[in-house]
Scaffold this motif. Structure first.
Motif, PDB file in Angstrom:
ATOM      1  N   PHE A   6      -6.280 -10.033  -1.571  1.00 47.05           N
ATOM      2  CA  PHE A   6      -5.871  -9.413  -0.296  1.00 47.05           C
ATOM      3  C   PHE A   6      -5.585 -10.501   0.730  1.00 47.05           C
ATOM      4  O   PHE A   6      -6.280 -11.505   0.806  1.00 47.05           O
ATOM      5  CB  PHE A   6      -7.001  -8.517   0.242  1.00 47.05           C
ATOM      6  CG  PHE A   6      -6.664  -7.871   1.552  1.00 47.05           C
ATOM      7  CD1 PHE A   6      -5.778  -6.803   1.598  1.00 47.05           C
ATOM      8  CD2 PHE A   6      -7.195  -8.344   2.742  1.00 47.05           C
ATOM      9  CE1 PHE A   6      -5.448  -6.212   2.809  1.00 47.05           C
ATOM     10  CE2 PHE A   6      -6.867  -7.755   3.954  1.00 47.05           C
ATOM     11  CZ  PHE A   6      -5.993  -6.684   3.985  1.00 47.05           C
ATOM     12  N   CYS A  11       0.362  -6.985  10.384  1.00 52.33           N
ATOM     13  CA  CYS A  11       1.564  -6.189  10.675  1.00 52.33           C
ATOM     14  C   CYS A  11       1.276  -5.097  11.696  1.00 52.33           C
ATOM     15  O   CYS A  11       2.198  -4.519  12.276  1.00 52.33           O
ATOM     16  CB  CYS A  11       2.087  -5.561   9.387  1.00 52.33           C
ATOM     17  SG  CYS A  11       0.885  -4.439   8.627  1.00 52.33           S
ATOM     18  N   GLU A  13       0.142  -2.157  11.141  1.00 51.26           N
ATOM     19  CA  GLU A  13       0.315  -0.782  10.626  1.00 51.26           C
ATOM     20  C   GLU A  13      -0.980   0.028  10.718  1.00 51.26           C
ATOM     21  O   GLU A  13      -0.951   1.222  10.968  1.00 51.26           O
ATOM     22  CB  GLU A  13       0.815  -0.820   9.179  1.00 51.26           C
ATOM     23  CG  GLU A  13       2.275  -1.199   9.037  1.00 51.26           C
ATOM     24  CD  GLU A  13       3.205  -0.178   9.675  1.00 51.26           C
ATOM     25  OE1 GLU A  13       2.999   1.019   9.483  1.00 51.26           O
ATOM     26  OE2 GLU A  13       4.137  -0.594  10.384  1.00 51.26           O
ATOM     27  N   PHE A 143       0.767   1.745   3.295  1.00 49.80           N
ATOM     28  CA  PHE A 143       1.394   0.976   4.391  1.00 49.80           C
ATOM     29  C   PHE A 143       0.792  -0.423   4.534  1.00 49.80           C
ATOM     30  O   PHE A 143       1.310  -1.255   5.278  1.00 49.80           O
ATOM     31  CB  PHE A 143       1.231   1.736   5.718  1.00 49.80           C
ATOM     32  CG  PHE A 143      -0.211   2.021   6.038  1.00 49.80           C
ATOM     33  CD1 PHE A 143      -0.983   1.077   6.676  1.00 49.80           C
ATOM     34  CD2 PHE A 143      -0.793   3.225   5.668  1.00 49.80           C
ATOM     35  CE1 PHE A 143      -2.325   1.324   6.956  1.00 49.80           C
ATOM     36  CE2 PHE A 143      -2.127   3.484   5.932  1.00 49.80           C
ATOM     37  CZ  PHE A 143      -2.893   2.527   6.577  1.00 49.80           C
ATOM     38  N   HIS A 145       0.416  -3.825   3.502  1.00 50.05           N
ATOM     39  CA  HIS A 145       1.042  -4.766   2.579  1.00 50.05           C
ATOM     40  C   HIS A 145       0.135  -5.941   2.239  1.00 50.05           C
ATOM     41  O   HIS A 145       0.439  -6.711   1.333  1.00 50.05           O
ATOM     42  CB  HIS A 145       2.380  -5.235   3.151  1.00 50.05           C
ATOM     43  CG  HIS A 145       3.313  -4.081   3.383  1.00 50.05           C
ATOM     44  ND1 HIS A 145       3.737  -3.271   2.349  1.00 50.05           N
ATOM     45  CD2 HIS A 145       3.828  -3.551   4.512  1.00 50.05           C
ATOM     46  CE1 HIS A 145       4.494  -2.303   2.840  1.00 50.05           C
ATOM     47  NE2 HIS A 145       4.563  -2.430   4.148  1.00 50.05           N
ATOM     48  N   GLY A 146      -0.968  -6.069   2.965  1.00 49.36           N
ATOM     49  CA  GLY A 146      -1.935  -7.115   2.629  1.00 49.36           C
ATOM     50  C   GLY A 146      -2.428  -6.975   1.202  1.00 49.36           C
ATOM     51  O   GLY A 146      -2.826  -7.952   0.567  1.00 49.36           O
TER      52      GLY A 146
HETATM   53  S1  SF4 Z   1      -1.874  -6.000   6.364  1.00 45.05           S
HETATM   54 FE1  SF4 Z   1      -3.132  -4.156   6.241  1.00 45.05          FE
HETATM   55  S2  SF4 Z   1      -5.052  -4.680   7.285  1.00 45.05           S
HETATM   56 FE2  SF4 Z   1      -3.521  -6.220   7.857  1.00 45.05          FE
HETATM   57  S3  SF4 Z   1      -2.667  -5.441   9.799  1.00 45.05           S
HETATM   58 FE3  SF4 Z   1      -1.312  -4.731   8.129  1.00 45.05          FE
HETATM   59  S4  SF4 Z   1      -2.109  -2.682   7.610  1.00 45.05           S
HETATM   60 FE4  SF4 Z   1      -3.699  -3.726   8.802  1.00 45.05          FE
END
Ligand code: SF4
Ligand code: SF4
Length: 215
Positions: A6, A11, A13, A143, A145-146
């Motif tokens: 991870f 982002c 999201e 959603f 993308h990590g």
């Molecule tokens: S990658 Fe996942 S944990 Fe990181 S900001 Fe985007 S949605 Fe949130």
């Protein structure tokens, strides 16, 4: 296999989808970062939050009976879910305000989280905040993308457990001291969620009345 690759892409999201709980020790740091007193910070940037889950009555948990909730909240739960539980496990908390777009009040386009160094543990652990075994994170959080990036392998079990432990500690503190002793200040409006779905808005008196069973 409990390890998982991870790398958060920052982002934002996740910042537009959820109510984010801030906890007492965290709020003090967030207020300091914003240059506000904790009282002002809590009044200006948070909302009351009553998260309810249908459960049988259980000693040792924060329980709310449907008789303690405003009638319109009970009606909304019954209309949405087709039943009204007699008792709920309740998590009474403070969450960050959200913009109409859904974004957390501390999110800025192009800038990201403006309290990044003091963001809540909930944000740090996301998406690993579920303690359900065998969660398919990619399916549950498409959603995020990590989850597609191969970085250091992390233990999502450890992160979920850390989040769970912190929430349990907070609920124990509420049971021991009561909401109005745990918090220095709180806003006068908020929301009620039942099993992650909005059940309606709630005012300060109604909120405190609903959890009057706490010390
Ligand atoms: S990658 Fe996942 S944990 Fe990181 S900001 Fe985007 S949605 Fe949130
Ligand atoms: S505190 Fe920061 S990381 Fe957490 S939801 Fe708000 S903007 Fe996103």
């Amino acid at each position: 296999m409990e390890g998982m690759h991870f790398k958060c892409q920052q982002c934002g999201e996740c910042c537009k989808r959820y109510y984010v709980v801030t906890l007492p020790g965290e709020a003090a740091k967030q207020a300091e970062l914003k240059g506000e007193t904790e009282r002002d910070f809590l009044k200006n940037h948070t909302r009351l939050f009553l998260h309810l889950f249908a459960r049988e009555y259980s000693e040792g948990k924060i329980m709310v009976s449907n008789a303690m909730l405003p009638k319109r909240i009970c009606d909304a739960i019954e209309a949405e879910h087709g039943f009204l539980p007699n008792f709920f496990i309740a998590v009474p908390a403070l969450v960050f305000k959200r913009e109409e777009s859904g974004y957390c009040t501390f999110y800025r386009q192009g800038e990201g989280c403006t309290i990044y160094n003091a963001r809540p543990l909930e944000c740090k652990c996301f998406p690993f905040i579920s303690i359900r075994p065998n969660t398919d994170y990619k399916k549950e959080y498409p959603f995020c993308h990590g989850l597609e990036y191969r970085d250091e392998k992390i233990s999502y079990v450890d992160m979920s457990f850390l989040h769970f432990k912190q929430m349990r500690k907070y609920c124990d503190l509420l049971r021991e001291k009561g909401f109005t002793s745990v918090w220095k200040a709180w806003p006068n409006k908020g929301v009620v969620l039942f099993e992650n779905k909005l059940a309606g808005e709630i005012g300060e008196e109604e909120f405190l009345g609903s959890i009057a069973g706490l010390k």
